[in-house]
Design a protein around this motif. Structure first.
Motif, mmCIF file in Angstrom:
data_model
loop_
_atom_site.group_PDB
_atom_site.id
_atom_site.type_symbol
_atom_site.label_atom_id
_atom_site.label_comp_id
_atom_site.label_asym_id
_atom_site.label_seq_id
_atom_site.Cartn_x
_atom_site.Cartn_y
_atom_site.Cartn_z
ATOM 1 N N GLN A 99 0.816 -1.210 0.000
ATOM 2 C CA GLN A 99 0.000 0.000 0.000
ATOM 3 C C GLN A 99 0.854 1.266 0.000
ATOM 4 O OE1 GLN A 99 -2.808 -0.079 3.231
ATOM 5 N NE2 GLN A 99 -3.945 -1.815 2.386
ATOM 6 N N LEU A 100 0.257 2.323 -0.496
ATOM 7 C CA LEU A 100 0.849 3.655 -0.445
ATOM 8 C C LEU A 100 -0.237 4.612 0.008
ATOM 9 C CD1 LEU A 100 3.109 5.694 -0.964
ATOM 10 C CD2 LEU A 100 2.334 5.823 -3.347
ATOM 11 N N GLY A 101 -0.033 5.223 1.177
ATOM 12 C CA GLY A 101 -1.036 6.139 1.704
ATOM 13 C C GLY A 101 -2.373 5.479 1.964
ATOM 14 N N VAL B 164 3.701 4.311 -9.480
ATOM 15 C CA VAL B 164 4.044 4.568 -8.080
ATOM 16 C C VAL B 164 5.423 5.224 -8.008
ATOM 17 C CG1 VAL B 164 4.577 3.493 -5.862
ATOM 18 C CG2 VAL B 164 2.625 2.696 -7.193
ATOM 19 N N ASP B 165 5.532 6.301 -7.268
ATOM 20 C CA ASP B 165 6.779 7.043 -7.136
ATOM 21 C C ASP B 165 7.867 6.137 -6.542
ATOM 22 O OD1 ASP B 165 8.853 8.782 -6.619
ATOM 23 O OD2 ASP B 165 7.669 10.193 -5.425
ATOM 24 N N THR C 126 11.224 0.144 1.538
ATOM 25 C CA THR C 126 11.774 1.059 0.540
ATOM 26 C C THR C 126 12.027 0.297 -0.754
ATOM 27 O OG1 THR C 126 14.017 0.676 1.365
ATOM 28 C CG2 THR C 126 12.821 2.560 2.260
ATOM 29 N N GLN C 127 12.020 1.024 -1.852
ATOM 30 C CA GLN C 127 12.086 0.411 -3.173
ATOM 31 C C GLN C 127 13.471 0.522 -3.806
ATOM 32 O OE1 GLN C 127 8.859 1.789 -5.882
ATOM 33 N NE2 GLN C 127 8.233 3.088 -4.161
ATOM 34 N N SER D 132 8.908 6.724 -2.904
ATOM 35 C CA SER D 132 7.931 6.563 -1.817
ATOM 36 C C SER D 132 8.243 5.345 -0.957
ATOM 37 C CB SER D 132 6.521 6.419 -2.390
ATOM 38 O OG SER D 132 6.131 7.563 -3.099
ATOM 39 N N THR D 133 8.048 5.475 0.342
ATOM 40 C CA THR D 133 8.105 4.331 1.242
ATOM 41 C C THR D 133 6.741 3.659 1.231
ATOM 42 O OG1 THR D 133 9.759 5.358 2.659
ATOM 43 C CG2 THR D 133 8.450 3.593 3.621
ATOM 44 N N LEU D 134 6.739 2.360 0.985
ATOM 45 C CA LEU D 134 5.503 1.599 0.882
ATOM 46 C C LEU D 134 5.226 0.873 2.192
ATOM 47 C CD1 LEU D 134 6.117 0.094 -2.670
ATOM 48 C CD2 LEU D 134 4.924 2.215 -2.081
ATOM 49 N N ASP D 135 3.987 0.442 2.372
ATOM 50 C CA ASP D 135 3.594 -0.363 3.523
ATOM 51 C C ASP D 135 3.187 -1.745 3.040
ATOM 52 O OD1 ASP D 135 3.874 1.602 5.568
ATOM 53 O OD2 ASP D 135 2.067 2.572 4.801
#
Length: 356
Positions: A281-283, A311-312, A330-331, A315-318
């Motif tokens: 997920q993101l946000g 997806v950026d 992290t990606q 961005s840190t994802l969950d």
């Protein structure tokens, strides 16, 4: 599975040892070329006959018509929509072409190739029950039929969707076919020469760090090769017509893949790894799924995931696992967000109406 300490694998790795009691040391030994992994849960299809090169070349995404004995490559067999039906590791001999694939796919692949022979002089047999497969960083069994993985090097007609640097650039991987009846004696000889045993958990962890997708893990019924960076080794963009070629060309030249494979560094504060299928997920919004995860002996908890292309990357994802635990991730970009559209949409073919 008869060796001391063997723990049975599950899912795609059912039938072989997951590990032998020391997963992280096994990984380290395998990565350093000091261990071997039993991959005998894989399937083996043999294609023989004078016209085998012509048949395979006409159906596959890779150029297979001029292989010489000892050559190795990878190929895909696609649907008419360009989705992946079968993934095969190809090794050529003087009198046959061997295709190593997932066990569940072997009979389907054999049936498909047989149905397309028509009048060609080709014989196709599923020989899964006749062969064992041993995986390692380098060949360990002399005179064995050896498939050398071309990953991640971009082959003739290929194209890379990741950046210039690739973590597997200096690594190697081979899979050797051993007659099943000789497996025990072969492994005994390797162990007597100081080679250790490692389970499939070790080879999977190395596969993740090599950013290497696996059929049945990173793929689903919608997967196209562009999403997994498979154009670098499994697709020849100039080989001519084959089933699914229109999608390959259209997305590569004019469009973008809808999803992209990504490498994830997991936070590591949880005591468990996210299972395949765990939501990414993101946000608070779902953007993809974890496909494979592992605890690496150096990198710690890691995973591969397939997420939406846009997806950026910063961005840190969950990552949410089945227990409801959330782990930040992290990606590292495997497939770039602007992958595809190497030509761009052509303009200027339609002349505007003249004004009089």
């Amino acid at each position: 599975m008869q060796r001391p300490g063997a723990v049975a694998g599950t899912g795609l790795d059912a039938g072989v040892a997951l590990h032998y009691g020391a997963p992280l040391p096994e990984q380290r030994s395998l990565d350093r070329g000091l261990a071997v992994t039993d991959l005998s849960h894989l399937g083996v299809v043999r294609v023989s006959g004078q016209d085998r090169g012509r048949l395979l070349h006409s159906l596959a995404s890779q150029a297979l018509n001029n292989l010489r004995a000892g050559d190795s490559t990878r190929t895909l067999f696609l649907t008419i929509q360009g989705r992946i039906d079968f993934d095969a590791k190809v090794v050529e001999t003087e009198d046959a072409t061997f295709l190593i694939t997932e066990r569940e796919s072997a009979q389907g692949l054999a049936d498909f190739l047989s149905s397309m022979r028509f009048m060609m002089r080709v014989e196709v047999t599923n020989e899964t029950d006749e062969w064992a497969v041993l995986g390692a960083r380098k060949p360990l069994v002399k005179n064995a039929l050896t498939w050398t993985d071309p990953w991640p090097h971009v082959g003739a007609g290929g194209f890379a969707y990741s950046g210039a640097e690739h973590p597997a650039e200096d690594t190697t991987w081979v899979e050797q076919l051993i007659p099943l009846a000789e497996l025990d004696a072969t492994v005994d000889a390797l162990v007597s020469n100081g080679i250790k045993l490692s389970g499939s958990m070790a080879s999977e962890a190395l596969r993740i760090t090599d950013w290497k997708p696996r059929f049945g893990a990173e793929t689903d019924e919608k997967t196209i090769p562009h999403e997994l960076d498979l154009l670098r080794t499994s697709v020849h963009l100039a080989k001519g017509c084959y089933k699914g070629q229109e999608t390959i060309a259209r997305v590569h030249n004019l469009g973008h893949p809808p999803r992209r494979l990504v490498f994830l560094h997991l936070d590591g504060s949880e005591h468990t790894l996210p299972a395949p299928g765990s939501d990414v997920q993101l946000g608070g919004r779902s953007v993809g799924k974890v496909t494979t995860s592992a605890l690496h002996y150096e990198a710690g908890p890691i995973a591969l995931a397939v997420i939406k292309r846009a997806v950026d990357p910063e961005s840190t994802l969950d990552v949410l696992d089945g227990s409801g635990a959330t782990s930040p991730a992290t990606q590292e970009v495997i497939v770039a967000t602007d992958a595809g559209q190497v030509v761009g949409r052509a303009k200027g073919f339609i002349k505007p109406p003249s004004r009089t």
